[in-house]
Every structure is written in structure tokens, then in C-alpha cells.
Design a protein around this motif. Structure first.
Motif, mmCIF file in Angstrom:
data_model
loop_
_atom_site.group_PDB
_atom_site.id
_atom_site.type_symbol
_atom_site.label_atom_id
_atom_site.label_comp_id
_atom_site.label_asym_id
_atom_site.label_seq_id
_atom_site.Cartn_x
_atom_site.Cartn_y
_atom_site.Cartn_z
ATOM 1 N N VAL A 191 0.800 -1.236 0.000
ATOM 2 C CA VAL A 191 0.000 0.000 0.000
ATOM 3 C C VAL A 191 0.828 1.278 0.000
ATOM 4 O O VAL A 191 0.270 2.371 0.042
ATOM 5 C CB VAL A 191 -0.985 0.033 1.198
ATOM 6 C CG1 VAL A 191 -1.970 -1.115 1.118
ATOM 7 C CG2 VAL A 191 -0.248 0.042 2.523
ATOM 8 N N LYS A 192 2.150 1.179 -0.087
ATOM 9 C CA LYS A 192 2.977 2.381 0.047
ATOM 10 C C LYS A 192 2.670 3.445 -1.003
ATOM 11 O O LYS A 192 2.870 4.624 -0.756
ATOM 12 C CB LYS A 192 4.458 2.032 0.086
ATOM 13 C CG LYS A 192 5.006 1.431 -1.168
ATOM 14 C CD LYS A 192 6.456 1.035 -0.955
ATOM 15 C CE LYS A 192 6.983 0.279 -2.153
ATOM 16 N NZ LYS A 192 8.330 -0.226 -1.892
ATOM 17 N N GLY A 193 2.138 3.047 -2.159
ATOM 18 C CA GLY A 193 1.742 4.033 -3.166
ATOM 19 C C GLY A 193 0.661 4.979 -2.659
ATOM 20 O O GLY A 193 0.607 6.147 -3.063
ATOM 21 N N ARG A 236 3.791 12.336 5.217
ATOM 22 C CA ARG A 236 5.227 12.298 5.519
ATOM 23 C C ARG A 236 5.478 11.689 6.894
ATOM 24 O O ARG A 236 6.570 11.211 7.164
ATOM 25 C CB ARG A 236 5.817 13.701 5.418
ATOM 26 C CG ARG A 236 5.746 14.242 3.967
ATOM 27 C CD ARG A 236 6.029 15.692 3.916
ATOM 28 N NE ARG A 236 4.941 16.400 4.590
ATOM 29 C CZ ARG A 236 4.659 17.679 4.422
ATOM 30 N NH1 ARG A 236 5.392 18.411 3.622
ATOM 31 N NH2 ARG A 236 3.654 18.233 5.065
ATOM 32 N N GLU A 237 4.443 11.683 7.761
ATOM 33 C CA GLU A 237 4.556 11.077 9.081
ATOM 34 C C GLU A 237 4.156 9.593 9.085
ATOM 35 O O GLU A 237 4.299 8.931 10.102
ATOM 36 C CB GLU A 237 3.651 11.805 10.083
ATOM 37 C CG GLU A 237 4.008 13.247 10.310
ATOM 38 C CD GLU A 237 3.007 13.961 11.195
ATOM 39 O OE1 GLU A 237 3.324 15.083 11.610
ATOM 40 O OE2 GLU A 237 1.918 13.424 11.469
ATOM 41 N N LEU A 238 3.643 9.110 7.975
ATOM 42 C CA LEU A 238 3.084 7.757 7.924
ATOM 43 C C LEU A 238 3.867 6.861 6.973
ATOM 44 O O LEU A 238 3.296 6.197 6.110
ATOM 45 C CB LEU A 238 1.616 7.819 7.514
ATOM 46 C CG LEU A 238 0.704 8.602 8.452
ATOM 47 C CD1 LEU A 238 -0.703 8.693 7.880
ATOM 48 C CD2 LEU A 238 0.686 7.978 9.837
ATOM 49 N N GLN A 239 5.159 6.828 7.135
ATOM 50 C CA GLN A 239 6.010 6.037 6.262
ATOM 51 C C GLN A 239 6.483 4.776 6.989
ATOM 52 O O GLN A 239 6.976 4.857 8.110
ATOM 53 C CB GLN A 239 7.206 6.866 5.784
ATOM 54 C CG GLN A 239 6.806 8.087 4.964
ATOM 55 C CD GLN A 239 6.062 7.714 3.693
ATOM 56 O OE1 GLN A 239 6.563 6.946 2.872
ATOM 57 N NE2 GLN A 239 4.862 8.249 3.524
ATOM 58 N N GLU A 290 5.481 0.268 10.685
ATOM 59 C CA GLU A 290 5.104 0.651 12.048
ATOM 60 C C GLU A 290 4.101 1.808 12.047
ATOM 61 O O GLU A 290 3.090 1.759 12.745
ATOM 62 C CB GLU A 290 6.351 1.040 12.847
ATOM 63 C CG GLU A 290 6.039 1.409 14.282
ATOM 64 C CD GLU A 290 7.288 1.810 15.055
ATOM 65 O OE1 GLU A 290 7.155 2.666 15.944
ATOM 66 O OE2 GLU A 290 8.375 1.278 14.777
ATOM 67 N N ARG A 291 4.357 2.815 11.236
ATOM 68 C CA ARG A 291 3.441 3.960 11.161
ATOM 69 C C ARG A 291 2.124 3.576 10.499
ATOM 70 O O ARG A 291 1.070 4.071 10.871
ATOM 71 C CB ARG A 291 4.100 5.130 10.423
ATOM 72 C CG ARG A 291 5.305 5.707 11.151
ATOM 73 C CD ARG A 291 4.874 6.354 12.472
ATOM 74 N NE ARG A 291 5.970 6.884 13.221
ATOM 75 C CZ ARG A 291 6.405 8.132 13.149
ATOM 76 N NH1 ARG A 291 5.851 8.988 12.320
ATOM 77 N NH2 ARG A 291 7.405 8.522 13.894
ATOM 78 N N LEU A 292 2.183 2.687 9.505
ATOM 79 C CA LEU A 292 0.952 2.189 8.878
ATOM 80 C C LEU A 292 0.092 1.499 9.930
ATOM 81 O O LEU A 292 -1.122 1.707 9.978
ATOM 82 C CB LEU A 292 1.285 1.223 7.739
ATOM 83 C CG LEU A 292 0.097 0.495 7.097
ATOM 84 C CD1 LEU A 292 -0.857 1.480 6.426
ATOM 85 C CD2 LEU A 292 0.603 -0.554 6.102
ATOM 86 N N ASP A 293 0.716 0.701 10.780
ATOM 87 C CA ASP A 293 -0.031 0.005 11.832
ATOM 88 C C ASP A 293 -0.692 0.994 12.792
ATOM 89 O O ASP A 293 -1.846 0.804 13.185
ATOM 90 C CB ASP A 293 0.884 -0.948 12.598
ATOM 91 C CG ASP A 293 1.343 -2.142 11.766
ATOM 92 O OD1 ASP A 293 0.764 -2.396 10.691
ATOM 93 O OD2 ASP A 293 2.304 -2.813 12.208
ATOM 94 N N VAL A 294 0.026 2.062 13.148
ATOM 95 C CA VAL A 294 -0.543 3.095 14.027
ATOM 96 C C VAL A 294 -1.747 3.746 13.352
ATOM 97 O O VAL A 294 -2.811 3.900 13.952
ATOM 98 C CB VAL A 294 0.514 4.165 14.390
ATOM 99 C CG1 VAL A 294 -0.133 5.393 15.038
ATOM 100 C CG2 VAL A 294 1.577 3.578 15.311
ATOM 101 N N PHE A 295 -1.586 4.128 12.097
ATOM 102 C CA PHE A 295 -2.657 4.792 11.357
ATOM 103 C C PHE A 295 -3.885 3.889 11.230
ATOM 104 O O PHE A 295 -5.012 4.315 11.502
ATOM 105 C CB PHE A 295 -2.144 5.205 9.973
ATOM 106 C CG PHE A 295 -3.174 5.860 9.103
ATOM 107 C CD1 PHE A 295 -3.756 7.067 9.463
ATOM 108 C CD2 PHE A 295 -3.562 5.271 7.915
ATOM 109 C CE1 PHE A 295 -4.702 7.678 8.650
ATOM 110 C CE2 PHE A 295 -4.507 5.875 7.101
ATOM 111 C CZ PHE A 295 -5.080 7.077 7.473
ATOM 112 N N CYS A 296 -3.668 2.641 10.843
ATOM 113 C CA CYS A 296 -4.793 1.716 10.704
ATOM 114 C C CYS A 296 -5.471 1.474 12.046
ATOM 115 O O CYS A 296 -6.698 1.383 12.119
ATOM 116 C CB CYS A 296 -4.328 0.403 10.090
ATOM 117 S SG CYS A 296 -3.889 0.546 8.335
#
Length: 161
Positions: free
Chosen positions: A9-11, A104-107, A110-116
Motif C-alpha cells: 500500500v505504500k503508493g 510524511r509522518e506515515l512512512q 510501524e506507522r501504517l499500523d498506528v494509522f490503521c
């Protein structure tokens, strides 16, 4: 673990493709839903800051914020669900919970997991979808919390943008 893998999902987290501040929203919301979000922020102990213009104020009840005059400045609620991960809620309307995140804060995973996790908390609390769309491109969600699946899922092809 969110179920979403960063490499898949990085795109959707590329500021050049999505805009640096994609729109995140809960459609078909109500004043009560807004209050549930405010209550959730307090219950989870997330750091937050409410402001009207340059004035930092205590967080009011949702009905107070949403009943301001039409020409009043739009208040904002800054919420940090984790260190260096900021969501900025805008009280534009009572029928849609609306906030921005900075890609820029969700790279990274680990950050994806926080966001989700953040989307899941809001979606479960409200029993409603929480959708992320490219900045300024309302109506084309790319991922979001889906109530029936009880998780964040991909809603568009990450290769087609």
C-alpha cells in the motif's frame, strides 16, 4: 498487525501521488458521532489540542462547536494517536467527521499500523466506515475501515492512481 502490508500500500502514502494531506472522513455522521470521537480521544488518552484561530481552548462539546455562526473561523482539533503522528480534525459540518493526516509522518510498516489502528478505533466506536481519499479528491476512497470486515482494507488498486 493491521493486515495491511507496507509494500502493498505504500503508493497510497506517497505525497506526490496522494497530496501530502489526504482527506480522511466518516460520511453520514451526526453531532452525536462527533461527540463520540471527542469522547474517544479523552478515553484513549491521546494528546490533543483544540483551537479557534490562534486561541487554544479547552475542548468543548460537539454541539457547541458545530453550532457556531456560519461566518466563524473553522475550529480544529489536533490529535496525536502516537508520537509524531498527527490527525487534524476540522469541524466543517455535522454530517461528516473530517480530518487530515500528513503522509510524511506515515512512512513504513510501524506507522501504517498506528494509522490503521487509529482508523479502526474511530470506525468501531462509530460503527461506520472511515475512508481515506487523495487530497481534494472526494468520493474516491483508496483505503479505509470497513465495518463489516472490522478492519482497514484496500478500496482501490494501489498500482492505478
Amino acid at each position: 498487525m493491521t493486515g495491511l502490508l507496507w509494500d502493498d500500500v505504500k503508493g497510497f502514502f506517497d505525497p506526490a501521488l496522494m497530496g501530502s494531506l489526504p482527506d480522511v472522513r466518516v460520511p453520514n455522521a451526526s453531532v452525536e458521532d462527533w461527540q463520540e470521537v471527542l469522547d474517544l480521544v479523552v478515553e484513549r488518552g491521546w494528546k490533543c489540542q483544540y483551537s479557534e484561530g490562534e486561541r487554544v481552548l479547552p475542548v468543548p462539546r460537539a454541539e457547541v462547536v458545530l453550532s457556531r455562526p456560519p461566518d466563524a473561523e473553522c475550529p480544529g482539533l489536533r490529535v496525536w494517536p502516537a508520537v509524531d503522528v498527527l490527525a487534524i480534525f476540522r469541524f466543517h459540518a455535522d454530517d461528516e467527521v473530517d480530518f487530515d493526516v500528513d503522509l510524511r509522518e506515515l512512512q513504513g510498516q510501524e506507522r501504517l499500523d498506528v494509522f490503521c489502528g487509529f482508523l479502526r478505533e474511530i470506525g468501531r466506536r462509530l460503527g461506520k466506515p472511515v475512508l481515506m481519499e487523495p487530497e481534494g479528491d472526494s468520493g474516491r476512497p483508496v483505503l479505509g475501515f470497513v465495518v463489516e470486515a472490522d478492519r482497514v482494507v484496500v478500496l482501490a488498486d494501489p498500482q492505478v492512481r
